[in-house]
Design an enzyme around this catalytic site. Structure first.
Site, PDB file in Angstrom:
ATOM      1  N   TYR A  77      75.379   1.963  34.907  1.00 50.01           N
ATOM      2  CA  TYR A  77      74.190   2.588  35.517  1.00 50.01           C
ATOM      3  C   TYR A  77      73.336   3.371  34.521  1.00 50.01           C
ATOM      4  O   TYR A  77      72.443   4.104  34.936  1.00 50.01           O
ATOM      5  CB  TYR A  77      74.594   3.586  36.615  1.00 50.01           C
ATOM      6  CG  TYR A  77      75.654   3.115  37.579  1.00 50.01           C
ATOM      7  CD1 TYR A  77      75.443   2.012  38.398  1.00 50.01           C
ATOM      8  CD2 TYR A  77      76.861   3.803  37.690  1.00 50.01           C
ATOM      9  CE1 TYR A  77      76.417   1.612  39.297  1.00 50.01           C
ATOM     10  CE2 TYR A  77      77.835   3.402  38.589  1.00 50.01           C
ATOM     11  CZ  TYR A  77      77.601   2.299  39.391  1.00 50.01           C
ATOM     12  OH  TYR A  77      78.566   1.907  40.276  1.00 50.01           O
ATOM     13  N   GLY A 106      76.088  10.733  49.817  1.00 46.42           N
ATOM     14  CA  GLY A 106      74.974  10.604  48.891  1.00 46.42           C
ATOM     15  C   GLY A 106      74.430  11.893  48.317  1.00 46.42           C
ATOM     16  O   GLY A 106      73.437  11.874  47.582  1.00 46.42           O
ATOM     17  N   TYR A 143      84.001   8.438  40.788  1.00 50.52           N
ATOM     18  CA  TYR A 143      83.736   7.078  40.314  1.00 50.52           C
ATOM     19  C   TYR A 143      84.076   6.877  38.839  1.00 50.52           C
ATOM     20  O   TYR A 143      83.427   6.106  38.140  1.00 50.52           O
ATOM     21  CB  TYR A 143      82.270   6.688  40.600  1.00 50.52           C
ATOM     22  CG  TYR A 143      81.892   6.864  42.053  1.00 50.52           C
ATOM     23  CD1 TYR A 143      82.431   6.027  43.032  1.00 50.52           C
ATOM     24  CD2 TYR A 143      81.027   7.871  42.458  1.00 50.52           C
ATOM     25  CE1 TYR A 143      82.112   6.195  44.369  1.00 50.52           C
ATOM     26  CE2 TYR A 143      80.704   8.049  43.803  1.00 50.52           C
ATOM     27  CZ  TYR A 143      81.248   7.212  44.748  1.00 50.52           C
ATOM     28  OH  TYR A 143      80.939   7.380  46.067  1.00 50.52           O
ATOM     29  N   GLU A 145      79.795  11.832  55.102  1.00 49.79           N
ATOM     30  CA  GLU A 145      80.802  11.236  54.208  1.00 49.79           C
ATOM     31  C   GLU A 145      80.515  11.540  52.748  1.00 49.79           C
ATOM     32  O   GLU A 145      80.173  10.643  51.975  1.00 49.79           O
ATOM     33  CB  GLU A 145      80.782   9.711  54.375  1.00 49.79           C
ATOM     34  CG  GLU A 145      81.141   9.230  55.743  1.00 49.79           C
ATOM     35  CD  GLU A 145      80.748   7.767  55.955  1.00 49.79           C
ATOM     36  OE1 GLU A 145      79.849   7.278  55.249  1.00 49.79           O
ATOM     37  OE2 GLU A 145      81.338   7.140  56.839  1.00 49.79           O
ATOM     38  N   PRO A 146      80.632  12.791  52.325  1.00 48.99           N
ATOM     39  CA  PRO A 146      80.401  13.080  50.910  1.00 48.99           C
ATOM     40  C   PRO A 146      81.556  12.600  50.043  1.00 48.99           C
ATOM     41  O   PRO A 146      82.728  12.759  50.406  1.00 48.99           O
ATOM     42  CB  PRO A 146      80.320  14.608  50.879  1.00 48.99           C
ATOM     43  CG  PRO A 146      81.136  15.055  52.054  1.00 48.99           C
ATOM     44  CD  PRO A 146      81.008  13.982  53.097  1.00 48.99           C
ATOM     45  N   GLY A 147      81.242  12.001  48.917  1.00 48.36           N
ATOM     46  CA  GLY A 147      82.273  11.591  47.962  1.00 48.36           C
ATOM     47  C   GLY A 147      82.044  12.316  46.648  1.00 48.36           C
ATOM     48  O   GLY A 147      82.743  13.260  46.291  1.00 48.36           O
ATOM     49  N   ARG A 148      80.960  11.903  45.963  1.00 47.37           N
ATOM     50  CA  ARG A 148      80.626  12.468  44.657  1.00 47.37           C
ATOM     51  C   ARG A 148      80.542  13.999  44.687  1.00 47.37           C
ATOM     52  O   ARG A 148      81.030  14.682  43.792  1.00 47.37           O
ATOM     53  CB  ARG A 148      79.272  11.897  44.215  1.00 47.37           C
ATOM     54  CG  ARG A 148      78.871  12.207  42.802  1.00 47.37           C
ATOM     55  CD  ARG A 148      77.396  11.818  42.568  1.00 47.37           C
ATOM     56  NE  ARG A 148      77.063  10.519  43.093  1.00 47.37           N
ATOM     57  CZ  ARG A 148      77.195   9.374  42.429  1.00 47.37           C
ATOM     58  NH1 ARG A 148      77.646   9.371  41.199  1.00 47.37           N
ATOM     59  NH2 ARG A 148      76.868   8.225  42.990  1.00 47.37           N
ATOM     60  N   CYS A 182      86.087  -3.461  22.784  1.00 52.18           N
ATOM     61  CA  CYS A 182      85.415  -4.452  21.953  1.00 52.18           C
ATOM     62  C   CYS A 182      84.141  -4.916  22.623  1.00 52.18           C
ATOM     63  O   CYS A 182      84.079  -6.033  23.158  1.00 52.18           O
ATOM     64  CB  CYS A 182      86.338  -5.621  21.701  1.00 52.18           C
ATOM     65  SG  CYS A 182      87.225  -5.401  20.183  1.00 52.18           S
ATOM     66  N   GLU A 183      83.173  -4.050  22.635  1.00 48.34           N
ATOM     67  CA  GLU A 183      81.927  -4.355  23.318  1.00 48.34           C
ATOM     68  C   GLU A 183      80.885  -3.337  22.878  1.00 48.34           C
ATOM     69  O   GLU A 183      81.109  -2.133  23.007  1.00 48.34           O
ATOM     70  CB  GLU A 183      82.186  -4.263  24.832  1.00 48.34           C
ATOM     71  CG  GLU A 183      81.014  -4.595  25.651  1.00 48.34           C
ATOM     72  CD  GLU A 183      81.375  -5.186  27.007  1.00 48.34           C
ATOM     73  OE1 GLU A 183      82.478  -5.753  27.167  1.00 48.34           O
ATOM     74  OE2 GLU A 183      80.547  -5.065  27.898  1.00 48.34           O
TER      75      GLU A 183
HETATM   76  N1  LLP Z   1      79.498   6.499  52.717  1.00 51.06           N
HETATM   77  C1  LLP Z   1      79.176   5.233  52.416  1.00 51.06           C
HETATM   78  C2  LLP Z   1      79.017   4.263  53.478  1.00 51.06           C
HETATM   79  C3  LLP Z   1      79.012   4.868  51.082  1.00 51.06           C
HETATM   80  O1  LLP Z   1      78.686   3.616  50.789  1.00 51.06           O
HETATM   81  C4  LLP Z   1      79.184   5.822  50.054  1.00 51.06           C
HETATM   82  C5  LLP Z   1      79.048   5.444  48.658  1.00 51.06           C
HETATM   83  C6  LLP Z   1      79.532   7.124  50.430  1.00 51.06           C
HETATM   84  C7  LLP Z   1      79.665   7.433  51.763  1.00 51.06           C
HETATM   85  C8  LLP Z   1      79.745   8.219  49.423  1.00 51.06           C
HETATM   86  O2  LLP Z   1      78.608   8.440  48.662  1.00 51.06           O
HETATM   87  P1  LLP Z   1      78.551   9.675  47.651  1.00 51.06           P
HETATM   88  O3  LLP Z   1      78.577  10.928  48.468  1.00 51.06           O
HETATM   89  O4  LLP Z   1      79.743   9.588  46.767  1.00 51.06           O
HETATM   90  O5  LLP Z   1      77.293   9.483  46.907  1.00 51.06           O
HETATM   91  N2  LLP Z   1      79.859   3.733  41.947  1.00 51.06           N
HETATM   92  C9  LLP Z   1      78.589   4.412  42.117  1.00 51.06           C
HETATM   93  C10 LLP Z   1      78.446   5.018  43.487  1.00 51.06           C
HETATM   94  C11 LLP Z   1      78.597   4.017  44.598  1.00 51.06           C
HETATM   95  C12 LLP Z   1      78.486   4.660  45.935  1.00 51.06           C
HETATM   96  C13 LLP Z   1      78.894   3.714  46.974  1.00 51.06           C
HETATM   97  N3  LLP Z   1      78.880   4.252  48.282  1.00 51.06           N
HETATM   98  C14 LLP Z   1      78.458   5.470  41.043  1.00 51.06           C
HETATM   99  O6  LLP Z   1      79.352   5.580  40.194  1.00 51.06           O
HETATM  100  O7  LLP Z   1      77.463   6.194  41.004  1.00 51.06           O
END
Ligand code: LLP
Length: 443
Positions: A334, A248, A390, A290-293, A361-362
């Protein structure tokens, strides 16, 4: 447009990423094109890992592969010493195919199917993050069939809601995810899990939301976790060896977004775990996150070619590109904001305000409203920044548009990480039932 990572303007007045001219990338690989700044991805991984190393605590930084899951990315995560969070058989398969060490894979999800659980058990992954009571029993049974005892974390919803977009905050009580702390479900889950012979409780997991710019939410989550940890230690004789605080961590998409440096998030988490656990005379647990973004988001740039435009005098000018909500659904989903520039005319002064439309087409297929650019012409290369997370992961074939290629750039070199989809890919899974096949005309 803010220049992230290795992005810069070169002597030709072009945007350059990873030492490669973006205009050349567009002509060599075609558009739309996802470009990933590999050095920046690695830098972000290292920022997390180094900050934890400095803390002296045991830790795992699991890249949340949902943000961008392709085999080349799994290789980078592995090389950088990360663990990996997967949420489906597809992500798990991708990781395994890439040779990611299964013992560092964590499996998430609120509805893991029996087949997915079996696949993960057979791959001998490191940990299951159990989300609900149905899964608890199912996992125990399937592990038992294999005479295995598997590591689990229990996902709890701590009742902390991050200051973020409503759709992506998950820590609050009314959530489809996890065992609720407030209503006693989390307690009952530990109680039940501790009696199941094939499950080893490592600890708990909490994810409070996404695109978070402050540390308070994480601190509040730690407070909830320590309260819970001491209760179950006393009453159920279960000790948490691991606390996973999810992902997050926010990134800068546009001016005004003010993420903290990675080390600041990590240090705040470490400090609050240290003080609250020590304060309760509780052995300080391993910290997992758990960083993703924040690993891949700002390392991604999407290149488009400008096609048509439409001027509605006194109202607005629409400029259409050769992609849109199919490669980046986030603005439509979003209302996400992005910055962009003309990669081929990066030094020219901004002369007009346009709105960038996709080609679907939207009417909702808009990428950016009110963007200042030089006078845009057909054939210009538009670069949209911060599309690493994402975007590819959520891309679709709406309107049967082929998904773009992904290119990794580093030190002047560009390498394909995902091929552009072909027309063959588009119809590859289609089947025309016998009775619908076109009859050849009889003579
Ligand atoms: N761990 C869990 C359990 C999660 O549900 C998520 C994201 C993460 C880690 C990674 O979060 P991050 O570090 O990437 O913020 N599609 C949406 C974001 C959905 C996030 C879902 N869970 C977007 O495009 O903003």
């Amino acid at each position: 447009m803010y220049l992230h990572g290795t992005s810069r303007i070169n002597d030709h007045g072009h945007l350059e990423i990873g030492g490669v001219d973006a205009v050349k990338l567009a002509s060599d690989f075609g558009t739309p094109l996802y470009v990933v700044d590999e050095a920046l991805v690695r830098q972000r991984c290292r920022e997390f890992v180094e900050a934890f190393k400095a803390s002296g605590l045991k830790f795992q930084v699991a890249y949340a592969s949902k943000a961008f899951c392709v085999m080349a990315m799994c290789r980078i995560a592995d090389e950088e010493g990360m663990s990996l969070d997967v949420v489906s058989d597809g992500e798990l398969y991708t990781a395994l195919q890439a040779g990611f060490p299964p013992e560092r894979i964590h499996f998430h999800g609120n509805n893991k199917t029996p087949q997915e659980i079996e696949m993960a058990l057979d791959a001998k992954i490191g940990c299951f993050v159990v989300d609900n009571f149905v899964e608890l029993q199912l996992l125990n049974a399937l592990a038992g069939e294999r005479n295995r005892k598997v590591n689990i974390l229990l996902r709890i919803t701590p009742g902390v809601s991050a200051h973020t977009h409503e759709y992506i905050s998950t820590g609050q009580q009314d959530s489809k995810f996890g065992f609720d702390l407030g209503n006693g479900a989390a307690y009952r889950a530990i109680e039940e899990a501790s009696k199941l012979p094939n499950l080893e409780i490592l600890g708990v997991h909490s994810h409070i939301g996404s695109q978070i710019f402050e540390v308070e939410g994480f601190k509040m989550a730690v407070e909830k976790v320590i309260g819970f940890a001491t209760k179950v230690r006393t009453e159920l004789n279960v000790l948490f060896k691991v606390v996973n605080l999810g992902g997050g961590f926010g990134i800068r998409y546009v001016e005004g977004d003010s993420p903290l440096p990675v080390a600041q998030y990590v240090n705040a988490i470490v400090d609050s775990i240290n003080t609250s656990f020590a304060g309760h005379d509780y052995p300080v647990p391993e910290i997992w996150i758990e960083p993703g973004r924040s690993i891949v988001g700002d390392a991604g740039t999407t290149l488009y070619t400008v096609g048509t435009y439409k001027d509605i005098p006194g109202i607005r000018k629409y400029v259409a590109v050769d992609g849109g909500m199919t490669d980046n659904p986030r603005p439509a989903l979003y209302e996400s904001k992005y910055e962009a520039m003309l990669a081929n005319r990066a030094t020219e002064k901004q002369e007009e305000v346009v709105s960038v439309a996709g080609k679907c087409c939207e009417s909702g297929d808009m990428l950016i409203w009110d963007l200042e650019l030089p006078k845009v012409q057909t054939g210009d290369v538009l670069a949209v920044a911060c599309t690493g997370a994402y975007n590819y992961a959520m891309a679709s074939n709406y309107n049967r548009i082929r998904r773009p290629a992904v290119v990794f750039v580093k030190d002047g070199q560009a390498d394909l990480a995902v091929k552009r989809e072909s027309f063959g890919d588009i119809v590859g899974n289609d089947v025309i039932p016998e009775r619908l096949q076109k009859q050849t005309a009889h003579a």
